[in-house]
Design a protein around this motif. Sequence first.
Motif, PDB file in Angstrom:
ATOM      1  N   UNK A 338       0.845  -1.197   0.000  1.00 22.45           N
ATOM      2  CA  UNK A 338       0.000   0.000   0.000  1.00 22.45           C
ATOM      3  C   UNK A 338       0.883   1.251   0.000  1.00 22.45           C
ATOM      4  N   UNK A 339       1.881   1.274   0.885  1.00 19.87           N
ATOM      5  CA  UNK A 339       2.774   2.433   0.961  1.00 19.87           C
ATOM      6  C   UNK A 339       3.550   2.614  -0.335  1.00 19.87           C
ATOM      7  N   UNK A 340       3.891   1.514  -1.005  1.00 16.91           N
ATOM      8  CA  UNK A 340       4.617   1.620  -2.271  1.00 16.91           C
ATOM      9  C   UNK A 340       3.812   2.387  -3.308  1.00 16.91           C
ATOM     10  N   UNK A 341       2.507   2.184  -3.328  1.00 20.47           N
ATOM     11  CA  UNK A 341       1.681   2.940  -4.277  1.00 20.47           C
ATOM     12  C   UNK A 341       1.779   4.437  -4.009  1.00 20.47           C
ATOM     13  N   UNK A 342       1.762   4.814  -2.741  1.00 20.06           N
ATOM     14  CA  UNK A 342       1.863   6.233  -2.397  1.00 20.06           C
ATOM     15  C   UNK A 342       3.209   6.800  -2.827  1.00 20.06           C
ATOM     16  N   UNK A 343       4.280   6.014  -2.669  1.00 18.33           N
ATOM     17  CA  UNK A 343       5.591   6.490  -3.086  1.00 18.33           C
ATOM     18  C   UNK A 343       5.651   6.695  -4.597  1.00 18.33           C
ATOM     19  N   UNK A 344       5.085   5.795  -5.357  1.00 14.73           N
ATOM     20  CA  UNK A 344       5.116   5.923  -6.818  1.00 14.73           C
ATOM     21  C   UNK A 344       4.297   7.129  -7.271  1.00 14.73           C
ATOM     22  N   UNK A 345       3.118   7.309  -6.705  1.00  9.92           N
ATOM     23  CA  UNK A 345       2.308   8.477  -7.060  1.00  9.92           C
ATOM     24  C   UNK A 345       3.018   9.771  -6.673  1.00  9.92           C
ATOM     25  N   UNK A 346       3.654   9.772  -5.497  1.00 10.74           N
ATOM     26  CA  UNK A 346       4.371  10.960  -5.063  1.00 10.74           C
ATOM     27  C   UNK A 346       5.548  11.276  -5.973  1.00 10.74           C
ATOM     28  N   UNK A 347       6.301  10.252  -6.388  1.00 10.05           N
ATOM     29  CA  UNK A 347       7.440  10.484  -7.267  1.00 10.05           C
ATOM     30  C   UNK A 347       6.966  11.010  -8.625  1.00 10.05           C
ATOM     31  N   UNK A 457      20.986   9.836  -7.431  1.00 11.17           N
ATOM     32  CA  UNK A 457      21.090   8.732  -6.476  1.00 11.17           C
ATOM     33  C   UNK A 457      19.791   8.464  -5.730  1.00 11.17           C
ATOM     34  N   UNK A 458      18.709   9.157  -6.112  1.00 13.42           N
ATOM     35  CA  UNK A 458      17.405   8.878  -5.485  1.00 13.42           C
ATOM     36  C   UNK A 458      17.009   7.438  -5.772  1.00 13.42           C
ATOM     37  N   UNK A 459      16.640   6.673  -4.757  1.00 16.36           N
ATOM     38  CA  UNK A 459      16.275   5.278  -5.013  1.00 16.36           C
ATOM     39  C   UNK A 459      15.006   5.179  -5.845  1.00 16.36           C
ATOM     40  N   UNK A 460      14.977   4.210  -6.737  1.00 13.83           N
ATOM     41  CA  UNK A 460      13.781   3.979  -7.535  1.00 13.83           C
ATOM     42  C   UNK A 460      12.634   3.548  -6.627  1.00 13.83           C
ATOM     43  N   UNK A 461      11.428   3.938  -6.989  1.00 12.99           N
ATOM     44  CA  UNK A 461      10.242   3.502  -6.247  1.00 12.99           C
ATOM     45  C   UNK A 461       9.364   2.703  -7.204  1.00 12.99           C
ATOM     46  N   UNK A 462       8.898   1.567  -6.742  1.00 11.98           N
ATOM     47  CA  UNK A 462       8.091   0.675  -7.575  1.00 11.98           C
ATOM     48  C   UNK A 462       6.906   0.164  -6.773  1.00 11.98           C
ATOM     49  N   UNK A 463       5.915  -0.357  -7.487  1.00 11.65           N
ATOM     50  CA  UNK A 463       4.717  -0.883  -6.840  1.00 11.65           C
ATOM     51  C   UNK A 463       4.238  -2.128  -7.571  1.00 11.65           C
ATOM     52  N   UNK A 464       4.180  -3.249  -6.868  1.00  9.82           N
ATOM     53  CA  UNK A 464       3.663  -4.480  -7.469  1.00  9.82           C
ATOM     54  C   UNK A 464       2.205  -4.315  -7.865  1.00  9.82           C
ATOM     55  N   UNK A 465       1.437  -3.607  -7.034  1.00  7.05           N
ATOM     56  CA  UNK A 465       0.015  -3.435  -7.349  1.00  7.05           C
ATOM     57  C   UNK A 465      -0.163  -2.577  -8.594  1.00  7.05           C
ATOM     58  N   UNK A 466       0.721  -1.616  -8.805  1.00  3.57           N
ATOM     59  CA  UNK A 466       0.625  -0.817 -10.020  1.00  3.57           C
ATOM     60  C   UNK A 466       1.063  -1.620 -11.257  1.00  3.57           C
TER      61      UNK A 466
END
Length: 607
Positions: A338-347, A457-466
Amino acid sequence: MAIPTSPPISLPTDPHSYAGSSPVRAHHLALDLRVDFDSRTLAGSATWHLTPAEAATEVVFDTRDLAIENVEHLRVDGSVHPAEFSLDAPDPTLGQALRVALSAETAAVRIHYRTAPTAAALQWLLPSQTAGIQPFLFTQSQAILARTWLPCQDSPGIRFTYEAQVRVPAHLLALMSAENPQQLNANGEYHFRMSQPIPAYLMALAVGDLAFATLSNRTGIYAEPATLPMANHEFADLEHMVAAAEELYGPYRWERYDLLVLPPSFPFGGMENPRLTFVTPTIMAGDRSLTSLVAHELAHSWSGNLVTNATWDDFWLNEGFTVYFERRIMEHLYGREYADMLQVLGRAALHHTIAEIGVASPDTHLHLALAGRDPDEGLTEIAYEKGCSLLLTLESLIGRLRLDTFIKEYFARFSFQAMDTATFLHYLRAELLDQEPGLEDRLQLAAWVDGPGLPPNAPAVTSRRFELVDAALARLKSGTPSGTFRADTTEWSSHEWVHFLHGLPPTPPAGQLAELDAAFQFTNSGNSEILTAWFPHTLRAEYAAATPALENFLRHVGRRKFLVPLYRALLAQPDGVARARAIYKEARPNYHSVATGTLDALLAVRP
């Protein structure tokens, strides 16, 4: 009142406060106000108790569009005497400096004043603009609008405690960012107390036909009676959020945490007023999928309210920590995916903002230079998402355990203080970076704080649900009818739907939109995030079936996050300027000045 103490910090001068350079500081406020809905004014007095400074001959306050009627000295012996005062020439953004002459015997000054009907912080709503049959008033003080309803030292680096007496129509309830009543007082008089010191931007007042529902022994919800049942359902996890936040970063220091659900004209998603977060009804989606906004405002009880940006140039210290904290709360409650989705949308929002501002612009630095401008210009995704990404990068280098220990100690050590960027960087180096050779170079700290764009160097953000959403999009783009994968979407949250809509081709044909609408009822959605992602497609495709819903949305929803992209999408259409201005002319009375200040410029209209 006992005021918490902590080591003093030498703060930079605040370019957005006349009072910021005043050697005399106010440390306690006694406020006495009457709320007049007929004249749309507040009238009364603000008594400021002062911390003396040697040889000081005046104290300075920030004001904007206030009628100052008279000022009095309250001397140490208890006597009251007229005080000499003057107002500097007005500045359209900063207002006027109110200078009050002091004597050696002055312990406090009492300022008698009245607000203007057009005070920028105040929104007066007619019954037709609410969910009920009574008028409504709310304030929005951030960033520098407190001075439009209260003569104050309006700098985030200056904190004070307060008490207040507020008189309102007897059938309405008054609330503040303080200890609050939970039911009507028959005589319309309310008394408030805030024993923890706060900056002026966290001063808040709301008056309306409001009811209260208890969620736990320290959490509850205020809302208009028609709104309260849905709000009670939507925010049922509030106590769990507070407990999760405490588990992460230490005890909640403000006693109660309540929400006030405002009418839809509120210009923000939420405002972290201590003890009483203001929230927009647009986060009530029915499925609790937008409550990360509440987690964000709750996180401000540590990052922002407890440790506060010293000036608006340091705004990232509030918001970057808060976004990181918010997503940790959501992960704690609903899982990493769930949190991963928020990170991807934020990025994605961050990349959009950087492109919009300009990748080389200094306004994409974390540490801003806003002198001479309205600090509202700094309230962008840079502070929020680039700040969060810096912490994600640090987490990737040192691990969560070390970062959590650092953040928890940071909040504890600097509680009830302001923090500027230079002091924070010194603390970060002393407590973390200097203890590991080469760590600051690997972090690329200077590139984050004083460099443009998003460092590599910003870490990539990914989401399995996306990824599952992307698979559905691929099928749609290959020609598969949307109805064939409807069963796959039954468990989708608002975030998955927003990602889906953002992934559609920029200009899908109207026929495809009609098919999608028939399958998923986007136009009739009660979810504001989904509508804001959907309507630009309907405008570009000239999908007329969505036009009435779009216009109704623009007339009634005042959240700037939604209004700006929708008006921009409308303006881009061949007849868009005339249409946008016509809608705006009708809708503008429903919007707060925070929104109209942006939209007046966007639509090139005069107020």
